[in-house]
Design a protein around this motif. Structure first.
Motif, mmCIF file in Angstrom:
data_model
loop_
_atom_site.group_PDB
_atom_site.id
_atom_site.type_symbol
_atom_site.label_atom_id
_atom_site.label_comp_id
_atom_site.label_asym_id
_atom_site.label_seq_id
_atom_site.Cartn_x
_atom_site.Cartn_y
_atom_site.Cartn_z
ATOM 1 N N PRO A 59 35.631 5.474 28.300
ATOM 2 C CA PRO A 59 36.631 4.879 29.206
ATOM 3 C C PRO A 59 37.946 5.638 29.299
ATOM 4 O O PRO A 59 38.932 5.094 29.819
ATOM 5 C CB PRO A 59 36.843 3.494 28.609
ATOM 6 C CG PRO A 59 36.612 3.689 27.140
ATOM 7 C CD PRO A 59 35.492 4.696 27.053
ATOM 8 N N ILE A 60 38.012 6.871 28.827
ATOM 9 C CA ILE A 60 39.264 7.624 28.904
ATOM 10 C C ILE A 60 39.656 7.823 30.362
ATOM 11 O O ILE A 60 38.802 8.003 31.237
ATOM 12 C CB ILE A 60 39.142 8.973 28.160
ATOM 13 C CG1 ILE A 60 40.536 9.567 27.924
ATOM 14 C CG2 ILE A 60 38.216 9.949 28.900
ATOM 15 C CD1 ILE A 60 40.550 10.673 26.872
ATOM 16 N N ARG A 61 40.967 7.775 30.628
ATOM 17 C CA ARG A 61 41.460 7.844 32.006
ATOM 18 C C ARG A 61 42.801 8.570 32.013
ATOM 19 O O ARG A 61 43.493 8.629 30.992
ATOM 20 C CB ARG A 61 41.630 6.439 32.581
ATOM 21 C CG ARG A 61 42.728 5.653 31.894
ATOM 22 C CD ARG A 61 42.741 4.185 32.227
ATOM 23 N NE ARG A 61 43.981 3.544 31.754
ATOM 24 C CZ ARG A 61 44.196 3.201 30.492
ATOM 25 N NH1 ARG A 61 43.292 3.409 29.569
ATOM 26 N NH2 ARG A 61 45.352 2.621 30.162
ATOM 27 N N PRO A 62 43.192 9.093 33.167
ATOM 28 C CA PRO A 62 44.493 9.761 33.239
ATOM 29 C C PRO A 62 45.633 8.776 33.458
ATOM 30 O O PRO A 62 45.490 7.772 34.160
ATOM 31 C CB PRO A 62 44.334 10.672 34.455
ATOM 32 C CG PRO A 62 43.409 9.912 35.355
ATOM 33 C CD PRO A 62 42.440 9.201 34.438
ATOM 34 N N VAL A 63 46.760 9.059 32.832
ATOM 35 C CA VAL A 63 48.020 8.392 33.155
ATOM 36 C C VAL A 63 48.977 9.511 33.548
ATOM 37 O O VAL A 63 49.426 10.284 32.707
ATOM 38 C CB VAL A 63 48.568 7.568 31.979
ATOM 39 C CG1 VAL A 63 49.945 6.997 32.330
ATOM 40 C CG2 VAL A 63 47.610 6.437 31.631
ATOM 41 N N ARG A 65 48.129 12.379 31.087
ATOM 42 C CA ARG A 65 47.970 11.927 29.705
ATOM 43 C C ARG A 65 46.545 11.378 29.510
ATOM 44 O O ARG A 65 46.060 10.614 30.347
ATOM 45 C CB ARG A 65 48.983 10.838 29.379
ATOM 46 C CG ARG A 65 50.434 11.213 29.658
ATOM 47 C CD ARG A 65 51.339 10.023 29.403
ATOM 48 N NE ARG A 65 52.736 10.269 29.717
ATOM 49 C CZ ARG A 65 53.323 9.925 30.861
ATOM 50 N NH1 ARG A 65 52.624 9.315 31.815
ATOM 51 N NH2 ARG A 65 54.600 10.174 31.065
ATOM 52 N N PRO A 66 45.895 11.717 28.399
ATOM 53 C CA PRO A 66 44.532 11.217 28.153
ATOM 54 C C PRO A 66 44.561 9.846 27.485
ATOM 55 O O PRO A 66 44.672 9.730 26.264
ATOM 56 C CB PRO A 66 43.941 12.280 27.224
ATOM 57 C CG PRO A 66 45.142 12.794 26.470
ATOM 58 C CD PRO A 66 46.329 12.689 27.396
ATOM 59 N N ALA A 67 44.472 8.794 28.286
ATOM 60 C CA ALA A 67 44.687 7.437 27.778
ATOM 61 C C ALA A 67 43.373 6.688 27.547
ATOM 62 O O ALA A 67 42.411 6.835 28.298
ATOM 63 C CB ALA A 67 45.560 6.656 28.760
ATOM 64 N N ARG A 68 43.375 5.894 26.489
ATOM 65 C CA ARG A 68 42.278 4.984 26.155
ATOM 66 C C ARG A 68 42.898 3.693 25.645
ATOM 67 O O ARG A 68 44.068 3.646 25.321
ATOM 68 C CB ARG A 68 41.408 5.545 25.026
ATOM 69 C CG ARG A 68 40.386 6.576 25.407
ATOM 70 C CD ARG A 68 39.670 7.096 24.162
ATOM 71 N NE ARG A 68 38.287 6.639 24.101
ATOM 72 C CZ ARG A 68 37.825 5.731 23.258
ATOM 73 N NH1 ARG A 68 38.658 5.145 22.397
ATOM 74 N NH2 ARG A 68 36.548 5.401 23.270
ATOM 75 N N ALA A 69 42.076 2.650 25.537
ATOM 76 C CA ALA A 69 42.575 1.414 24.934
ATOM 77 C C ALA A 69 43.034 1.678 23.509
ATOM 78 O O ALA A 69 43.986 1.068 23.026
ATOM 79 C CB ALA A 69 41.491 0.347 24.957
ATOM 80 N N SER A 70 42.365 2.625 22.822
ATOM 81 C CA SER A 70 42.807 3.055 21.498
ATOM 82 C C SER A 70 42.283 4.461 21.249
ATOM 83 O O SER A 70 41.303 4.895 21.849
ATOM 84 C CB SER A 70 42.315 2.104 20.404
ATOM 85 O OG SER A 70 40.911 2.144 20.301
ATOM 86 N N VAL A 71 42.967 5.176 20.362
ATOM 87 C CA VAL A 71 42.541 6.520 19.978
ATOM 88 C C VAL A 71 41.127 6.456 19.400
ATOM 89 O O VAL A 71 40.785 5.536 18.647
ATOM 90 C CB VAL A 71 43.505 7.101 18.929
ATOM 91 C CG1 VAL A 71 42.972 8.431 18.374
ATOM 92 C CG2 VAL A 71 44.888 7.290 19.528
ATOM 93 N N GLY A 130 39.363 15.820 28.966
ATOM 94 C CA GLY A 130 38.078 16.481 29.145
ATOM 95 C C GLY A 130 36.936 15.754 28.453
ATOM 96 O O GLY A 130 35.764 16.002 28.756
ATOM 97 N N ALA A 131 37.250 14.838 27.524
ATOM 98 C CA ALA A 131 36.203 14.064 26.862
ATOM 99 C C ALA A 131 35.446 13.202 27.862
ATOM 100 O O ALA A 131 34.311 12.783 27.597
ATOM 101 C CB ALA A 131 36.812 13.184 25.767
ATOM 102 N N ARG A 132 36.049 12.967 29.007
ATOM 103 C CA ARG A 132 35.378 12.188 30.061
ATOM 104 C C ARG A 132 34.050 12.823 30.447
ATOM 105 O O ARG A 132 33.070 12.124 30.753
ATOM 106 C CB ARG A 132 36.315 12.096 31.267
ATOM 107 C CG ARG A 132 35.804 11.265 32.439
ATOM 108 C CD ARG A 132 36.821 11.337 33.580
ATOM 109 N NE ARG A 132 36.368 10.620 34.759
ATOM 110 C CZ ARG A 132 36.671 9.351 35.014
ATOM 111 N NH1 ARG A 132 37.438 8.672 34.174
ATOM 112 N NH2 ARG A 132 36.235 8.751 36.109
ATOM 113 N N ASP A 133 34.016 14.161 30.445
ATOM 114 C CA ASP A 133 32.796 14.879 30.811
ATOM 115 C C ASP A 133 31.896 15.141 29.613
ATOM 116 O O ASP A 133 30.687 15.328 29.769
ATOM 117 C CB ASP A 133 33.159 16.215 31.476
ATOM 118 C CG ASP A 133 33.972 16.034 32.749
ATOM 119 O OD1 ASP A 133 33.649 15.110 33.521
ATOM 120 O OD2 ASP A 133 34.936 16.796 32.947
ATOM 121 N N LEU A 134 32.463 15.176 28.429
ATOM 122 C CA LEU A 134 31.691 15.507 27.237
ATOM 123 C C LEU A 134 31.080 14.291 26.559
ATOM 124 O O LEU A 134 30.122 14.411 25.803
ATOM 125 C CB LEU A 134 32.584 16.247 26.237
ATOM 126 C CG LEU A 134 33.191 17.563 26.730
ATOM 127 C CD1 LEU A 134 34.130 18.145 25.679
ATOM 128 C CD2 LEU A 134 32.106 18.555 27.096
#
Length: 321
Positions: free
Chosen positions: A185-189, A272-278, A176-180
């Motif tokens: 760059p967060i994306r679903p896996v 899953r809420p994926a990013r290159a890093s947390v 949900g951070a994608r909208d906030l």
């Protein structure tokens, strides 16, 4: 937090990261409120297989300590497995080797090379926390309530909504951070699971194929055996694919043939809420307001939950000390 007493921290997100962060803050003396779009048992965290292991998560330099802190908590919670949902269970990570892991691995008690009888192709044997996520999430919610926190189902369209009511906000919104956080760059896996009646399997097993989006694993949870899985990067579909489900069962049955005849009792899909890093950092706002981000844990949220929660809580409280 009863009566008309106001919260001073709002946690946006009611998955394992948000609830654990809320518990740490509430038990540390903060007045905490959690806003969650979905019921706690309906979050992505509820779909997770639930095995503790630092899986596809960065930054590696920090993940080890976050994971080990969480491991220590889960080892304690396993003493009350029925309430907490945490059990210590033996199993094998196929084709993994100690020299391919980070320094954290040396601090995992009992982690060793698997014998040929335990895993013909080689791997690592371990006794690790295996967490029944629906039970654990409900327990976290009750622990938060006991510490005076509150949980409210609410869809948040902007972090400013939270700042309108509290001076401190922790963004644990996962995907949900994608909208906030515009532009993040967060994306679903996508992960798909099959639930079957357990034919008597007591150990877990994992095998990840680095060259594809498939993983093969089974986790003996109370009342069911969880079979997986997939890691479909960028796929937003929440609908189970029958062909994928069939392939999951067949792959697991190649490891344990008795799975082939197990009755299917359900299908699950999680993103899953994926990013290159947390992203775990503090962002100062005007008028002394504080925003702490704690999201992007991919499929390892439960593995690092307590470690990240402790760091997030420090960022919140140090900013206002």
């Amino acid at each position: 937090m009863g009566g008309t007493e106001k919260a001073d921290v709002t946690i946006v997100g009611g998955g394992v990261i948000g609830l654990t962060t809320a518990v740490v803050l509430a038990e540390g003396g903060s007045r905490v409120r959690v806003w969650t779009r979905d019921p706690v048992e309906g979050t992505t965290s509820a779909v997770a297989g639930g095995l503790w292991w630092p899986y596809r998560i960065e930054p590696e330099a920090l993940v080890g300590e976050w994971s080990l802190r969480s491991l220590a908590v889960y080892e304690e919670l396993a003493a009350d497995a029925e309430r907490t949902g945490v059990r210590m269970v033996e199993g094998v990570h196929a084709e993994l080797h100690l020299d391919g892991l980070g320094p954290w691995a040396a601090r995992v008690r009992g982690l060793r090379a698997a014998t040929p009888g335990e895993c013909a192709g080689g791997g690592l044997w371990a006794r690790l926390p295996l967490i029944d996520m629906p039970v654990h999430l409900a327990w976290l919610r009750e622990r938060l309530l006991a510490a005076g926190g509150t949980v409210e189902e609410r869809t948040v369209r902007s972090l400013d909504e939270a700042f309108d009511e509290t001076p401190r906000v922790v963004n644990c919104a996962g995907l949900g951070a994608r909208d906030l956080v515009p532009g993040d760059p967060i994306r679903p896996v996508r992960g798909q699971l099959v639930l079957v009646e357990n034919p008597g399997i007591r150990t877990w097993f994992t095998a990840a194929d680095a060259a594809s989006a498939t993983t093969t694993y089974f986790m003996p949870q109370p009342g069911r055996l969880v079979l997986g899985g997939t890691a479909d990067d960028g796929d937003w579909s929440l609908k189970p694919d029958p062909a994928v489900a069939k392939d999951i069962v067949e792959r697991c049955a190649r490891v344990r043939p008795e799975i082939a005849a197990a009755r299917v009792v359900g299908h699950l899909v999680g993103l899953r809420p994926a990013r290159a890093s947390v992203r775990l950092e503090r962002e100062a706002r005007a008028d002394g307001r504080v925003l702490v981000h704690n999201y992007g844990h991919g499929g390892a949220g439960v593995t690092v939950a307590w470690g990240c929660a402790g760091q997030a809580a420090r960022l919140v409280t140090e900013a206002t000390a």
